[in-house]
Design a protein around this motif. Structure first.
Motif, PDB file in Angstrom:
ATOM      1  N   GLU A 298      64.187 -31.184   6.518  1.00  0.00           N
ATOM      2  CA  GLU A 298      64.615 -31.036   5.119  1.00  0.00           C
ATOM      3  C   GLU A 298      64.453 -29.609   4.615  1.00  0.00           C
ATOM      4  O   GLU A 298      65.315 -29.077   3.918  1.00  0.00           O
ATOM      5  CB  GLU A 298      63.822 -31.998   4.242  1.00  0.00           C
ATOM      6  CG  GLU A 298      64.223 -31.958   2.779  1.00  0.00           C
ATOM      7  CD  GLU A 298      63.387 -32.878   1.909  1.00  0.00           C
ATOM      8  OE1 GLU A 298      63.742 -33.081   0.740  1.00  0.00           O
ATOM      9  OE2 GLU A 298      62.364 -33.391   2.414  1.00  0.00           O
ATOM     10  N   ARG A 299      63.349 -28.963   4.989  1.00  0.00           N
ATOM     11  CA  ARG A 299      63.073 -27.613   4.483  1.00  0.00           C
ATOM     12  C   ARG A 299      64.038 -26.568   5.047  1.00  0.00           C
ATOM     13  O   ARG A 299      64.130 -25.452   4.533  1.00  0.00           O
ATOM     14  CB  ARG A 299      61.627 -27.229   4.806  1.00  0.00           C
ATOM     15  CG  ARG A 299      61.292 -27.303   6.277  1.00  0.00           C
ATOM     16  CD  ARG A 299      59.801 -27.296   6.518  1.00  0.00           C
ATOM     17  NE  ARG A 299      59.166 -26.121   5.999  1.00  0.00           N
ATOM     18  CZ  ARG A 299      58.176 -25.466   6.637  1.00  0.00           C
ATOM     19  NH1 ARG A 299      57.724 -25.900   7.782  1.00  0.00           N
ATOM     20  NH2 ARG A 299      57.631 -24.409   6.099  1.00  0.00           N
ATOM     21  N   PHE A 300      64.767 -26.914   6.131  1.00  0.00           N
ATOM     22  CA  PHE A 300      65.695 -25.956   6.740  1.00  0.00           C
ATOM     23  C   PHE A 300      67.073 -25.983   6.090  1.00  0.00           C
ATOM     24  O   PHE A 300      67.878 -25.081   6.328  1.00  0.00           O
ATOM     25  CB  PHE A 300      65.842 -26.250   8.243  1.00  0.00           C
ATOM     26  CG  PHE A 300      64.616 -25.946   9.048  1.00  0.00           C
ATOM     27  CD1 PHE A 300      64.420 -24.696   9.604  1.00  0.00           C
ATOM     28  CD2 PHE A 300      63.642 -26.913   9.237  1.00  0.00           C
ATOM     29  CE1 PHE A 300      63.287 -24.413  10.349  1.00  0.00           C
ATOM     30  CE2 PHE A 300      62.504 -26.656   9.977  1.00  0.00           C
ATOM     31  CZ  PHE A 300      62.318 -25.393  10.529  1.00  0.00           C
ATOM     32  N   ARG A 301      67.330 -27.015   5.282  1.00  0.00           N
ATOM     33  CA  ARG A 301      68.662 -27.143   4.697  1.00  0.00           C
ATOM     34  C   ARG A 301      68.912 -26.056   3.651  1.00  0.00           C
ATOM     35  O   ARG A 301      68.015 -25.675   2.910  1.00  0.00           O
ATOM     36  CB  ARG A 301      68.826 -28.525   4.072  1.00  0.00           C
ATOM     37  CG  ARG A 301      68.753 -29.654   5.104  1.00  0.00           C
ATOM     38  CD  ARG A 301      69.142 -30.994   4.517  1.00  0.00           C
ATOM     39  NE  ARG A 301      68.978 -32.063   5.501  1.00  0.00           N
ATOM     40  CZ  ARG A 301      68.023 -32.981   5.471  1.00  0.00           C
ATOM     41  NH1 ARG A 301      67.151 -32.979   4.484  1.00  0.00           N
ATOM     42  NH2 ARG A 301      67.936 -33.899   6.407  1.00  0.00           N
ATOM     43  N   ASN A 302      70.152 -25.579   3.618  1.00  0.00           N
ATOM     44  CA  ASN A 302      70.585 -24.566   2.638  1.00  0.00           C
ATOM     45  C   ASN A 302      69.759 -23.284   2.722  1.00  0.00           C
ATOM     46  O   ASN A 302      69.477 -22.637   1.712  1.00  0.00           O
ATOM     47  CB  ASN A 302      70.518 -25.131   1.210  1.00  0.00           C
ATOM     48  CG  ASN A 302      71.354 -26.386   1.046  1.00  0.00           C
ATOM     49  OD1 ASN A 302      72.470 -26.465   1.556  1.00  0.00           O
ATOM     50  ND2 ASN A 302      70.815 -27.367   0.330  1.00  0.00           N
ATOM     51  N   GLN A 303      69.338 -22.920   3.931  1.00  0.00           N
ATOM     52  CA  GLN A 303      68.579 -21.695   4.137  1.00  0.00           C
ATOM     53  C   GLN A 303      69.394 -20.725   4.990  1.00  0.00           C
ATOM     54  O   GLN A 303      70.235 -21.126   5.789  1.00  0.00           O
ATOM     55  CB  GLN A 303      67.247 -22.002   4.849  1.00  0.00           C
ATOM     56  CG  GLN A 303      66.295 -22.887   4.066  1.00  0.00           C
ATOM     57  CD  GLN A 303      65.633 -22.153   2.913  1.00  0.00           C
ATOM     58  OE1 GLN A 303      65.638 -20.918   2.852  1.00  0.00           O
ATOM     59  NE2 GLN A 303      65.051 -22.908   1.985  1.00  0.00           N
ATOM     60  N   THR A 304      69.123 -19.424   4.810  1.00  0.00           N
ATOM     61  CA  THR A 304      69.779 -18.419   5.644  1.00  0.00           C
ATOM     62  C   THR A 304      69.180 -18.480   7.049  1.00  0.00           C
ATOM     63  O   THR A 304      68.106 -19.050   7.259  1.00  0.00           O
ATOM     64  CB  THR A 304      69.569 -17.022   5.062  1.00  0.00           C
ATOM     65  OG1 THR A 304      68.157 -16.709   5.068  1.00  0.00           O
ATOM     66  CG2 THR A 304      70.102 -16.941   3.634  1.00  0.00           C
ATOM     67  N   TRP A 305      69.867 -17.877   8.013  1.00  0.00           N
ATOM     68  CA  TRP A 305      69.369 -17.890   9.388  1.00  0.00           C
ATOM     69  C   TRP A 305      68.008 -17.207   9.487  1.00  0.00           C
ATOM     70  O   TRP A 305      67.138 -17.641  10.250  1.00  0.00           O
ATOM     71  CB  TRP A 305      70.376 -17.203  10.313  1.00  0.00           C
ATOM     72  CG  TRP A 305      71.477 -18.119  10.744  1.00  0.00           C
ATOM     73  CD1 TRP A 305      72.773 -18.120  10.309  1.00  0.00           C
ATOM     74  CD2 TRP A 305      71.365 -19.207  11.668  1.00  0.00           C
ATOM     75  NE1 TRP A 305      73.485 -19.130  10.898  1.00  0.00           N
ATOM     76  CE2 TRP A 305      72.645 -19.823  11.752  1.00  0.00           C
ATOM     77  CE3 TRP A 305      70.322 -19.718  12.427  1.00  0.00           C
ATOM     78  CZ2 TRP A 305      72.893 -20.914  12.570  1.00  0.00           C
ATOM     79  CZ3 TRP A 305      70.566 -20.808  13.248  1.00  0.00           C
ATOM     80  CH2 TRP A 305      71.840 -21.403  13.314  1.00  0.00           C
ATOM     81  N   ARG A 306      67.824 -16.145   8.723  1.00  0.00           N
ATOM     82  CA  ARG A 306      66.534 -15.444   8.753  1.00  0.00           C
ATOM     83  C   ARG A 306      65.419 -16.363   8.268  1.00  0.00           C
ATOM     84  O   ARG A 306      64.348 -16.442   8.885  1.00  0.00           O
ATOM     85  CB  ARG A 306      66.610 -14.195   7.875  1.00  0.00           C
ATOM     86  CG  ARG A 306      65.330 -13.386   7.838  1.00  0.00           C
ATOM     87  CD  ARG A 306      65.502 -12.115   6.999  1.00  0.00           C
ATOM     88  NE  ARG A 306      64.251 -11.375   6.912  1.00  0.00           N
ATOM     89  CZ  ARG A 306      63.284 -11.639   6.034  1.00  0.00           C
ATOM     90  NH1 ARG A 306      63.446 -12.642   5.158  1.00  0.00           N
ATOM     91  NH2 ARG A 306      62.178 -10.923   6.015  1.00  0.00           N
ATOM     92  N   ASN A 307      65.672 -17.041   7.168  1.00  0.00           N
ATOM     93  CA  ASN A 307      64.656 -17.956   6.643  1.00  0.00           C
ATOM     94  C   ASN A 307      64.412 -19.125   7.583  1.00  0.00           C
ATOM     95  O   ASN A 307      63.287 -19.619   7.706  1.00  0.00           O
ATOM     96  CB  ASN A 307      65.072 -18.479   5.266  1.00  0.00           C
ATOM     97  CG  ASN A 307      64.957 -17.423   4.183  1.00  0.00           C
ATOM     98  OD1 ASN A 307      64.261 -16.423   4.366  1.00  0.00           O
ATOM     99  ND2 ASN A 307      65.653 -17.616   3.079  1.00  0.00           N
ATOM    100  N   LYS A 308      65.479 -19.569   8.251  1.00  0.00           N
ATOM    101  CA  LYS A 308      65.315 -20.671   9.205  1.00  0.00           C
ATOM    102  C   LYS A 308      64.419 -20.260  10.371  1.00  0.00           C
ATOM    103  O   LYS A 308      63.599 -21.051  10.843  1.00  0.00           O
ATOM    104  CB  LYS A 308      66.679 -21.128   9.730  1.00  0.00           C
ATOM    105  CG  LYS A 308      67.476 -21.946   8.717  1.00  0.00           C
ATOM    106  CD  LYS A 308      68.815 -22.387   9.297  1.00  0.00           C
ATOM    107  CE  LYS A 308      69.593 -23.222   8.279  1.00  0.00           C
ATOM    108  NZ  LYS A 308      70.919 -23.649   8.797  1.00  0.00           N
TER     109      LYS A 308
END
Length: 660
Positions: free
Chosen positions: A63-73
């Motif tokens: 869930e925390r990975f959704r709608n995140q940039t690749w860097r943030n992922k």
């Protein structure tokens, strides 16, 4: 179902405190009869995906990975794999000061306990110190608990020692025994990490709290009795772990009892127990019980050194090698006659240490209002044991006593484990010769002081008050460990727990409902005195899924309810029974055997001129009932959303046809 709005009778007026009659004078009200809907259509793949997610990913880790940039992922991925990245970026000197104090405090406890617990596992004392160095370092990177202090623990040490020594002598074949200990540790870690990676943590739930209370208490008694060897100065002592052989060995070797050992041992034991009691009564004085084992080791070692030429009755550790953990990957035993023993020992010690570590971590996390991820803990504990097996360590996990000291000392992060490991490193490199004259009696006293807290008689009494079957499970575990053996005692308790599950599964509870006057609420007539039976109806609730294991039983039990109700009606000259209402609110699932049972139940009731009505089947159950065509066979008045609507609508229909 397409029921509309009907004028029906209110079923609220009781008769003789037991039955609510339907009369012409009853107060009338408008009741809307709602339809029971099918769940939204889903493909088989969608259903399997949802079921798979519910079983293995209840916390939805993506869930925390959704709608995140690749860097943030990438950052979130690193934080997920290595929790140290979560708090490492905010680490400062203030946190470091707290962690250094707590780390040094638990080191003072970990060093003597490490040596003591290694002897409990029939391993060289130095292995206990090795196990207090490498595993804490790995856990500090992978673990999610801020307060868990990692190292050897008494229960896992006892189980490993008892299981391996049954087949291999730790004295006559010490090299093979050491190989099996390291191999067992490897398989324990492999099993633990696999559970975490495959998200199969529910496996350890088969060790119920009742089982663990009895097991730990029994193991604590066995551990305590084993320490009589050190406290009495006995040289020739039994290697068995059962109560009777141990006590027999104690009294059959009275000639070996040493009054010097007894006097010194009881004196230090009294000191350790006193400091423990003080710290329990006043938590702010935690440092007293934390420091007392190391202080006792220093004082007792000094005393033995001073009197070494006057008496030889007090045994001591002897030479301990200096230096870092030697590699032991070449000692792992992956073939041969004892491989099965190593695997079995690894799995059992792995389950026990995993259960203890996660329970301890969650206990202190709840006190500080943060969350410990169970699957991450399994992976962390598993990898640290796998790495430990390659660096001369045996099974380790989070210790409750050390974690409590760590918490009370003000630990803020897992850096306290790094500080503790650093203190152990200094000890390994420079201080080992100082332990030469450390008496075995002080190690026995330290173990006794640590395990006495595992005998939780208050928890056992609470089990007796709350659940007698859980208390029985607890006692099976306790006496099984005490009188049979440690692994068999655990197996007996798990067997009893599984039997309890099977009883609940195959013999589920059914309850007769009645109406609470003045309401549309229907509850158990036995539980609520104000709940009244409705004339012409037998309202039953099934409190479990319906499937192959219990479908026949439920069918027979419902028919028995019917016979008993008809007998009661005849004895009281009541209204003839016309309808059986089955409240399926608590029926979470049903299989084909369950559906067949419902079909057969409807057929047998029809032969007795009785109608079967189903109430509020959940989505998946409703879908299966619909596909099996059972809804069609029940008819328009065979399915309702609530018991109240069923009673109201059927009563209205009967009244319209002059049947009441």
């Amino acid at each position: 179902m397409g029921h509309g709005t009907n004028r029906v009778e209110d079923m609220a007026s009781p008769n003789n405190g037991n039955t609510a009659p339907v009369t012409a004078n009853a107060r009338e009200t408008i009741v809307e009869i709602h339809s029971v809907c099918l769940p939204p259509k889903k493909t088989t793949f969608q259903k399997l995906k949802k079921r798979f997610g519910d079983v293995f990913f209840p916390d939805d880790p993506l869930e925390r990975f959704r709608n995140q940039t690749w860097r943030n992922k990438v950052i979130l991925g690193l934080q997920s794999l290595f929790p140290i990245f979560t708090w490492g970026s905010q680490y400062d000197l203030k946190l470091l000061r707290s962690d250094v104090v707590s780390g040094l405090t638990i080191a003072s406890l970990a060093i003597p306990q490490g040596i003591s617990y290694a002897k409990l596992a029939n391993l060289p004392p130095i292995v206990g110190l090795y196990s207090s160095f490498v595993p804490p370092l790995i856990y500090s990177v992978l673990g999610s608990s801020k307060h868990l202090a990692v190292g050897p623990v008494s229960i896992a040490s006892l189980v490993m020692g008892s299981m391996l020594s049954e087949s291999v002598s730790p004295t006559q074949d010490s090299i093979l025994y050491l190989k099996l200990a390291f191999t067992s540790t490897f398989f324990a870690g492999l099993f633990q990490a696999s559970l975490g990676l495959l998200r199969l943590g529910f496996v350890i739930d088969f060790l119920s709290k009742a089982t663990l209370i009895g097991f730990t208490a029994g193991a604590a008694v066995i551990v305590s009795l084993q320490q009589l060897k050190g406290l009495l100065g006995i040289v020739h002592f039994t290697g068995k772990m059962q109560f009777i052989p141990v006590m027999s060995s104690v009294f059959s070797h009275r000639s070996e009892w040493s009054w010097e050992t007894i006097l010194m041992g009881l004196g230090f034991l009294a000191i350790l127990l006193t400091t423990r009691h003080i710290s329990m009564r006043k938590p702010k004085l935690f440092w007293i019980s934390a420091a007392s084992p190391l202080v006792s080791v220093v004082i007792s070692t000094l005393l033995v050194f001073l009197i070494r030429n006057k008496t030889h009755a007090i045994s001591f550790i002897g030479h301990l090698p200096k230096g870092l953990n030697p590699p032991s990957s070449n000692m792992l035993y992956f073939s041969g006659t004892h491989l099965a023993l190593a695997i079995k020992t690894g799995i059992i010690t792995g389950i026990l240490s995993l259960t203890e570590g996660i329970a301890v971590g969650r206990t202190f996390a709840s006190l500080k209002n943060y969350q410990v991820n169970g699957n991450k803990e399994m992976v962390a504990i598993g990898f640290m044991n796998m790495a430990g097996s390659c660096t001369s360590c045996y099974v380790t996990t989070g210790s409750f006593s050390r974690s409590a000291v760590n918490y009370n000392a003000g630990a803020k992060t897992a850096v306290s484990n790094i500080v503790m490991a650093s203190a152990v490193l200094v000890t390994l490199l420079f201080l080992m010769p100082l332990f030469y004259y450390t008496p075995n009696l002080i190690l026995a006293a330290i173990i006794l002081t640590a395990v006495i807290g595992l005998i939780d008689y208050r928890a056992a009494y609470k089990l007796w008050k709350v659940d007698k079957f859980d208390f029985f499970t607890c006692m099976c575990s306790f006496f099984g460990v005490l009188l049979v053996s440690v692994p068999l005692g655990l197996a007996i308790a798990v067997g009893v727990s599984v039997l309890k599950i099977l009883l609940h599964v195959t013999r589920p509870n059914t309850v007769e409902f009645g109406n609470i006057q003045g309401t549309q609420i229907y509850q158990s007539v036995k539980r609520y005195r104000e709940a009244s039976r409705i004339p012409g109806f037998l309202i039953l609730a099934v409190e479990s899924p319906i499937y192959f294991a219990n479908s026949t039983y439920l069918q027979e039990r419902i028919l028995r309810w019917t016979r008993e109700e008809e007998t009661r009606i005849k004895e009281n000259s009541g209204t003839t029974l016309k309808c059986i209402i089955l409240d399926m609110t608590a029926v979470s699932s049903i299989d084909t055997s369950g559906i067949e049972a419902v079909f057969e139940l409807r057929r047998r009731l029809e032969k007795q001129s009785l109608q079967l009505v189903l109430v509020n089947p959940v989505g998946s159950v409703m879908e299966k009932l619909h596909k099996s065509k059972i809804i069609e066979s029940l008819g328009l008045s065979g399915l309702y959303l609530t018991v109240g609507e069923a009673v109201a609508d059927l009563s209205s229909t009967w009244k319209a046809h002059g049947q009441i």
